[in-house]
Structures are given as C-alpha cells and as structure tokens.
Design an enzyme around this catalytic site. Structure first.
Site, PDB file in Angstrom:
ATOM      1  N   LYS A  43      33.522 111.395 -20.192  1.00  0.00           N
ATOM      2  CA  LYS A  43      34.456 112.596 -20.043  1.00  0.00           C
ATOM      3  C   LYS A  43      35.493 112.266 -19.121  1.00  0.00           C
ATOM      4  CE  LYS A  43      32.016 114.490 -16.045  1.00  0.00           C
ATOM      5  NZ  LYS A  43      31.089 115.744 -15.806  1.00  0.00           N
ATOM      6  N   TYR A  91      59.016 111.624   4.334  1.00  0.00           N
ATOM      7  CA  TYR A  91      59.387 113.187   4.316  1.00  0.00           C
ATOM      8  C   TYR A  91      58.873 113.720   5.452  1.00  0.00           C
ATOM      9  CZ  TYR A  91      60.486 113.156  -0.827  1.00  0.00           C
ATOM     10  OH  TYR A  91      61.451 112.755  -2.028  1.00  0.00           O
TER      11      TYR A  91
END
EC number: 5.1.1.1
Length: 376
Positions: free
Chosen positions: A43, A264
């Site tokens: 998956k 940032y």
C-alpha cells in the site's frame, strides 16, 4: 565525481536509490522466520518505493499474495502480477463489486454491510476470488467486533457462506512493543476467531509480529514496513537490510558570523562563525518540515563526507540549510552530494530527527527525485 554529474541525474535536486534485491531478501527472511506463506503489503505506493517495481520484484521471487489499501492500488498491482491474490485492506466501497470482478481482486470485508453487499454480488453470478474477513481485536478502526465474527462463524449457512470467505484476519495494535499486554489479548482473541473458521486460512502477523515470542504464524503473514528496511524490533539492532537511500545536492556554501539568524523567521542563530550549505531538497520532496532545527528544538541531519551535520533553521519547500562546519572541505562544496537516508541515518534515525516515525518518512518520498532501482 558527484552523482549529479551524470545525464540521468542532471536537473534533479535529489536521488532516491531503491535496492530491490534487499527488498526481496527481506521478504525471504521473514517468510523463512514465519515458516509459512508470506504476503507483501504494498500500500501507499509500496511504502513510497513504487508499486510496479516492488510487486514485479517480489512476484518474480515467489510472492503470491499482496495487500493494498485502495482499489486503485490493487488495479496497479494486478497489471504487473496477473496471477497473484490481491487484497484491498480498506474494504468494499459501495457499488464497486464490478471493478473487483473485472480485475480479479479480493476485498477485505470488515462490516455487516460490506458482507451483505459482497454476498449479494456473488449470488448475482459474478465470478470473483474469495474475499477476506477482517475481525477487529483491538484497533477499533475497521473490522467486525469479535463477537460478531464468532456469531457469523456459527451460522453454518448464511452471509459468510454466501460471501465466499477465503481468509480471516486481524491487525496488531502494538506488536512492536513485545511486553505490551495488548499483544497477548489479541493473540488469544484471534485464536478463538481462527478456530471458529475451520478450513479457512488465517492471518495475524504484521512486520513486528514476526518477532513476537509464541505468536502463531497461521497460514499467511502480512509484512509491510520491515520489507522496506524499517526496524520491526525498535530498541534492538535492525534485522532487515536497508532498501532506500536518499541523496541531495549542495547548491551553495557560505560562512556566517556569530549572531546570524538563518532561514524563515530566523529560528536558528549561529553561536559562532559557521560554515553553512544549502541543499536542493525540502518538504515538497517529502522531507518533513518537522525536521527543522531551531534555537529551541533539535531536528534532522545529513551525512557530509561521513560526518553527521545538523540542519539549521526551517525546512522550506525546496531547500534545507545544514551546518557543514565539521565536515571535510572536499565533501562540503557546491555540487557535492549529501546523504539524507543511508548509513547511520536509517529510517528510524531520520524519523526521530523529524519528530515522526520511519513509516511517514518512507511513504512521503517525493516524485521530484531521480529514482534508481538497483539490485535486480
């Protein structure tokens, strides 16, 4: 020469290397350990490495059963494994029986509603493979209550017979913690369930379940994370071979003075003169923003010339800044490759640095990487 100098890698900021031979070796080891048939859970795009190459390699090695989460994943797996049994873990979505018949797939049924719909579809004359029945023994997520499963098993005819159940299964909630009392409760509850379905194959073991003392293997196991190199025995040496490696390119190197704020919002401040390198990888490439290293919390790191170098500041969309002050000068230069996954930076170490788990690291691997499949 930097690996980014080759034509196939030019233009990419990062290189993802997948060792398919290691993937197959991990599957074979778990199969041997269980002493029974081992399926493969593929998956989430085979935990990030790619459904098609993973299923192709495992099927060639002898894997006969695969588990996915979604119907769309099952259809992809079927395209490269025409003879395999492919189960869809997330159950039977309404009115999807036709797709299961068309692609020869098996739903994992986990509710009365799903059982009734699937039984009705089969009774309409549809040609389908046997389905799996999911009985929930701890997770409270998907599946029938144990009492429901036992009641249905006692019905010698009825919905179970009409649904054509070929596998009964449950899922561990804490198998990676050997002494968690939930494991013993689940093993006991599932033993009762399996006994109530004589002649029907049973499946309980996930990756870590293979290492639980005294846990029966039953007829089919379902390893996932361990196949891809994740450690199924946290706190102990990893018995699995590494499958994934990730490298990124240094774009720029600069020196900063003490007191310089980086990234940032200036979340990291240099304590002295430092040498910083900016690499071509960020959260858009699947590397979690939680790996940011600030003045208040530690985060991720990279290997530069074999030296572990911490991130500095915030992981941004396309870039990460690392402190290469202690790295060899010849390795910490523009164009060089640094390691984000590999060596001592295994999936568990990378997950810890990003304040998450190795599962999330694997399944988040981005599409912008140059991908190389080796080993087979």
């Amino acid at each position: 020469m930097s690996p980014f100098d080759t034509p196939e890698n030019a233009g990419h900021g990062a290189i993802l290397t997948v060792d398919l031979a290691a993937l197959v070796a991990n599957w074979r080891m778990l199969k041997q350990r269980a002493g029974t048939e081992a399926a493969a859970v593929v998956k989430a795009n085979a935990y990030g490495i790619g459904i098609e190459p993973a299923v192709t390699a495992l099927a060639k090695a002898g894997c006969k059963s695969f588990f996915v989460a979604h119907l769309s994943e099952a259809i992809r797996a079927r395209a490269v494994a025409p003879d395999a049994t492919i189960y869809v873990l997330n159950g039977l979505a309404p009115e999807t029986g036709g797709a299961y018949a068309e692609h020869d797939l098996s739903p994992v049924l986990g509710s009365h509603e799903e059982l009734l719909e699937w039984a009705g579809f089969r009774q309409s004359g549809a040609k389908v493979r046997p389905a799996a029945l999911h009985v929930d023994t701890a997770m409270n997520r998907l599946g029938l209550w144990p009492g429901e499963g036992l009641d249905l098993a006692r019905e010698k005819s009825g919905v179970i017979a009409a649904a054509g159940i070929g596998l009964v299964m449950s899922h561990f909630a804490a198998s990676e913690v050997i002494d968690d009392p939930a494991n013993a409760r689940q093993i006991s509850a599932f033993a009762e369930i399996a006994a109530a379905f004589p002649g029907v194959s049973a499946s309980l073991l996930n990756s870590s379940g293979h290492f639980l003392p005294g846990c029966p293997s039953y007829q089919l196991t379902r390893p996932g994370y361990a196949l891809y190199g994740g450690n199924p025995t946290p706190g102990k040496p990893n018995p699995m071979q590494p499958v994934v490696g990730l490298e990124a390119q240094i774009l720029q190197v600069r020196e900063v003075e003490a007191g310089t704020q980086v990234g940032y919002n200036g979340t990291w401040t240099a304590k002295g003169r430092r040498k910083l390198a900016t690499i071509c990888l960020g959260y858009a490439d699947g590397y979690p923003r939680n790996a940011s290293w600030t003045d208040r919390s530690q985060g991720g790191s990279a290997l530069v010339g074999g030296v572990r170098c911490p991130f500095v500041g915030t992981v941004s969309m396309d870039l990460i800044i690392i402190d290469v002050s202690e790295a060899p000068a010849e390795a910490a230069k523009r164009g060089s490759a640094v390691t984000l996954i590999g060596g001592e930076l295994d999936l568990e170490a990378v997950g810890a640095g990003a304040k998450t788990i190795g599962y999330e690291i694997l399944t988040s691997l981005g599409r912008r990487h140059a991908r190389h499949y080796v080993g087979l």
